[in-house]
Motif scaffolding. Structure first.
Motif, PDB file in Angstrom:
ATOM      1  N   GLU A  62      -4.140 -32.173 -30.680  1.00  0.00           N
ATOM      2  CA  GLU A  62      -2.819 -33.183 -31.467  1.00  0.00           C
ATOM      3  C   GLU A  62      -1.294 -33.245 -31.175  1.00  0.00           C
ATOM      4  OE1 GLU A  62      -6.600 -33.897 -34.285  1.00  0.00           O
ATOM      5  OE2 GLU A  62      -5.099 -32.500 -33.454  1.00  0.00           O
ATOM      6  N   GLU A  63      -1.524 -32.346 -31.748  1.00  0.00           N
ATOM      7  CA  GLU A  63       0.445 -31.615 -31.727  1.00  0.00           C
ATOM      8  C   GLU A  63       0.677 -30.819 -30.589  1.00  0.00           C
ATOM      9  OE1 GLU A  63       2.971 -28.195 -33.178  1.00  0.00           O
ATOM     10  OE2 GLU A  63       1.577 -27.266 -33.361  1.00  0.00           O
ATOM     11  N   THR A  64      -0.603 -31.018 -29.933  1.00  0.00           N
ATOM     12  CA  THR A  64      -0.047 -30.065 -27.640  1.00  0.00           C
ATOM     13  C   THR A  64      -0.268 -31.878 -27.206  1.00  0.00           C
ATOM     14  OG1 THR A  64      -1.524 -28.267 -28.175  1.00  0.00           O
ATOM     15  CG2 THR A  64      -1.504 -29.421 -25.791  1.00  0.00           C
ATOM     16  N   LEU A  65      -1.036 -32.469 -27.449  1.00  0.00           N
ATOM     17  CA  LEU A  65      -0.834 -34.199 -27.010  1.00  0.00           C
ATOM     18  C   LEU A  65       0.860 -34.952 -26.927  1.00  0.00           C
ATOM     19  CD1 LEU A  65      -4.710 -35.324 -27.320  1.00  0.00           C
ATOM     20  CD2 LEU A  65      -3.696 -33.865 -24.761  1.00  0.00           C
ATOM     21  N   THR A  68       8.730 -32.587 -13.195  1.00  0.00           N
ATOM     22  CA  THR A  68       7.559 -32.272 -13.073  1.00  0.00           C
ATOM     23  C   THR A  68       6.851 -31.292 -14.616  1.00  0.00           C
ATOM     24  OG1 THR A  68       7.786 -31.376 -10.633  1.00  0.00           O
ATOM     25  CG2 THR A  68       6.153 -29.961 -12.497  1.00  0.00           C
ATOM     26  N   LEU A  69       5.872 -32.025 -14.853  1.00  0.00           N
ATOM     27  CA  LEU A  69       5.207 -31.213 -16.816  1.00  0.00           C
ATOM     28  C   LEU A  69       4.262 -29.878 -16.006  1.00  0.00           C
ATOM     29  CD1 LEU A  69       4.504 -31.205 -19.919  1.00  0.00           C
ATOM     30  CD2 LEU A  69       2.672 -32.921 -18.768  1.00  0.00           C
ATOM     31  N   VAL A  70       4.654 -29.082 -16.805  1.00  0.00           N
ATOM     32  CA  VAL A  70       4.074 -28.271 -16.986  1.00  0.00           C
ATOM     33  C   VAL A  70       3.161 -27.295 -18.294  1.00  0.00           C
ATOM     34  CG1 VAL A  70       3.003 -25.402 -16.075  1.00  0.00           C
ATOM     35  CG2 VAL A  70       5.227 -26.869 -14.470  1.00  0.00           C
ATOM     36  N   VAL A  71       1.883 -27.535 -18.027  1.00  0.00           N
ATOM     37  CA  VAL A  71       1.133 -26.875 -18.987  1.00  0.00           C
ATOM     38  C   VAL A  71       0.027 -25.442 -19.213  1.00  0.00           C
ATOM     39  CG1 VAL A  71      -0.782 -28.277 -21.360  1.00  0.00           C
ATOM     40  CG2 VAL A  71       1.583 -29.712 -20.232  1.00  0.00           C
ATOM     41  N   PHE A 110       8.796 -26.820 -24.070  1.00  0.00           N
ATOM     42  CA  PHE A 110       7.623 -26.843 -26.171  1.00  0.00           C
ATOM     43  C   PHE A 110       6.477 -25.851 -26.359  1.00  0.00           C
ATOM     44  CE2 PHE A 110       9.272 -31.235 -24.876  1.00  0.00           C
ATOM     45  CZ  PHE A 110       9.559 -31.362 -26.103  1.00  0.00           C
ATOM     46  N   ARG A 111       7.431 -25.283 -27.948  1.00  0.00           N
ATOM     47  CA  ARG A 111       6.044 -24.566 -28.589  1.00  0.00           C
ATOM     48  C   ARG A 111       6.890 -23.180 -27.304  1.00  0.00           C
ATOM     49  NH1 ARG A 111       5.605 -24.429 -33.756  1.00  0.00           N
ATOM     50  NH2 ARG A 111       4.440 -25.521 -34.360  1.00  0.00           N
ATOM     51  N   ALA A 166       0.360 -24.704 -25.561  1.00  0.00           N
ATOM     52  CA  ALA A 166      -0.937 -25.492 -25.953  1.00  0.00           C
ATOM     53  C   ALA A 166      -0.942 -24.764 -27.859  1.00  0.00           C
ATOM     54  CB  ALA A 166      -2.004 -25.055 -25.887  1.00  0.00           C
ATOM     55  N   THR A 167      -1.205 -25.635 -28.220  1.00  0.00           N
ATOM     56  CA  THR A 167      -1.285 -24.543 -30.023  1.00  0.00           C
ATOM     57  C   THR A 167      -2.628 -25.044 -30.464  1.00  0.00           C
ATOM     58  OG1 THR A 167      -0.862 -26.373 -31.123  1.00  0.00           O
ATOM     59  CG2 THR A 167       1.009 -25.440 -30.035  1.00  0.00           C
ATOM     60  N   LYS A 168      -3.438 -24.243 -31.207  1.00  0.00           N
ATOM     61  CA  LYS A 168      -4.310 -24.614 -31.577  1.00  0.00           C
ATOM     62  C   LYS A 168      -4.776 -25.954 -32.559  1.00  0.00           C
ATOM     63  CE  LYS A 168      -2.749 -23.046 -36.849  1.00  0.00           C
ATOM     64  NZ  LYS A 168      -3.578 -21.727 -37.727  1.00  0.00           N
TER      65      LYS A 168
END
Length: 338
Positions: free
Chosen positions: A82-85, A100-103, A26-27, A77-79
């Motif tokens: 709410e979008e990142t969540l 697996t989720l990696v952030v 994502f992103r 992550a973005t600025k």
């Protein structure tokens, strides 16, 4: 290189992350971390056109709104918190059981808070720190999943009303939950005699286009150009009521690369002047060049900008006529005739 991408690259170098299925990012952004995922079937989610184009040039498949299951999901992550969540929740929704989720999150984008929230969602995470960023990961186990959080984050990231208006927008879009004061000022000074074929550059969720079409019934064709796909999605909804009276065209497009149309009668715009967190006046200048190149002789440009931005000298090299219509709240509204 983007520090989040660099931190993720180092994380993947030092930590084995197995995937029984496809990899979804994502992103997604270009970076060396991508080579560490070589051999996996990979899909990149990216709604910002310049980044999407860069990934396509590298040979990656890019989509705006993925719906395919995956075994490993990476979220940048973005600025917009709410979008990142929302992306974290979408990722978990698409992960297979045991996936697996990696952030990857920069510290100045709220990495510690995001790590805590991710741990609440998954029931625990492992964390790694590098390049003023944090990378954290966890496993999807439905029995431990915070279902209420999942539902809440998904709902908060979708299209929703802008308070005090009948417009919709969503996190990830510029000024997503309010009318930008610069756009509001420009809307006050748009004339009611615009006719023919026009464009709104950097149209966002369609506020200026909507105000323009509500003021005049003589516009035959209006083109909205926007680099953020999520904004364009909202603009379609916000302008639906005008579709019967004017030809509307929605372009997911990077205006700084020039416009694919010309001979325009008018252009309106509130151009961006930031790249990430850094001011970049060159963005607005590129928008002005694109606008003036696409106007026919005698065509008009209406632009709002922060008062300090140095656009007048550029405008005067192209324009027959230029004047400032208003200055207020740190903004200026300019009328330019080619």
């Amino acid at each position: 290189m983007n520090p989040q991408a660099s931190a993720l690259d180092k994380f993947l170098e030092q930590h084995a992350v197995e995937s029984e299925g496809d990899v979804l990012i994502f992103r997604a952004i270009p970076g060396d971390y991508l080579r560490r995922l070589h051999g996996h079937s990979m899909l990149c989610q990216q709604t910002y056109k310049p980044e999407a184009d860069a990934l396509v040039k590298l040979g990656f498949k890019v989509v705006a709104d993925p719906d395919a299951p995956c075994g490993l999901c990476i979220v940048f992550a973005t600025k917009h918190k709410e979008e990142t969540l929302y992306h974290m929740a979408r990722a978990v929704s698409l992960l297979s059981e045991g996936g697996t989720l990696v952030v990857a999150a920069a510290n100045d984008l709220g990495a510690p808070s995001l790590e805590k929230r991710c741990a609440e969602l998954l029931g625990g995470v492992r964390a790694f720190s590098k390049h003023k960023c944090r990378v954290f990961c966890g496993t999807k186990e439905t029995a431990r999943l915070g279902q209420a959080l999942l539902a809440s984050w998904l709902s908060a990231g979708e299209l929703q009303p802008i308070p005090g208006t009948d417009l919709v927008s969503r996190p990830g879009v510029f000024s997503w939950n309010r009318i930008d004061p610069g756009s509001r000022l420009l809307a006050e000074y748009l004339p009611d005699d615009l006719t023919g074929r026009g464009a709104d550059l950097g149209a966002g969720y369609g506020y200026l286009s909507r105000m323009l079409l509500a003021r005049t019934r003589s516009v035959a064709e209006l083109h909205l150009f926007e680099a953020e796909w999520k904004a364009l999605e909202a603009a379609r909804r916000n302008l639906a009521a005008f579709a019967h009276g004017v030809q509307l065209h929605f372009h997911w497009h990077d205006v700084t690369a020039g416009l694919p149309i010309d001979r325009l009668d008018f252009v309106v715009m509130n151009p961006p002047f930031h790249s990430g967190r850094e001011a970049e006046p060159g963005l607005g200048q590129a928008f002005i060049r694109a606008a003036l190149a696409s106007l026919k002789p005698g065509g008009r440009l209406y632009v709002v900008a922060n008062r300090h931005l140095p656009y007048e000298k550029l405008v005067r090299t192209y324009a027959e006529h230029e004047k400032t219509l208003a200055e207020a709240g740190g903004y200026k509204v300019m009328e330019v005739r080619k």
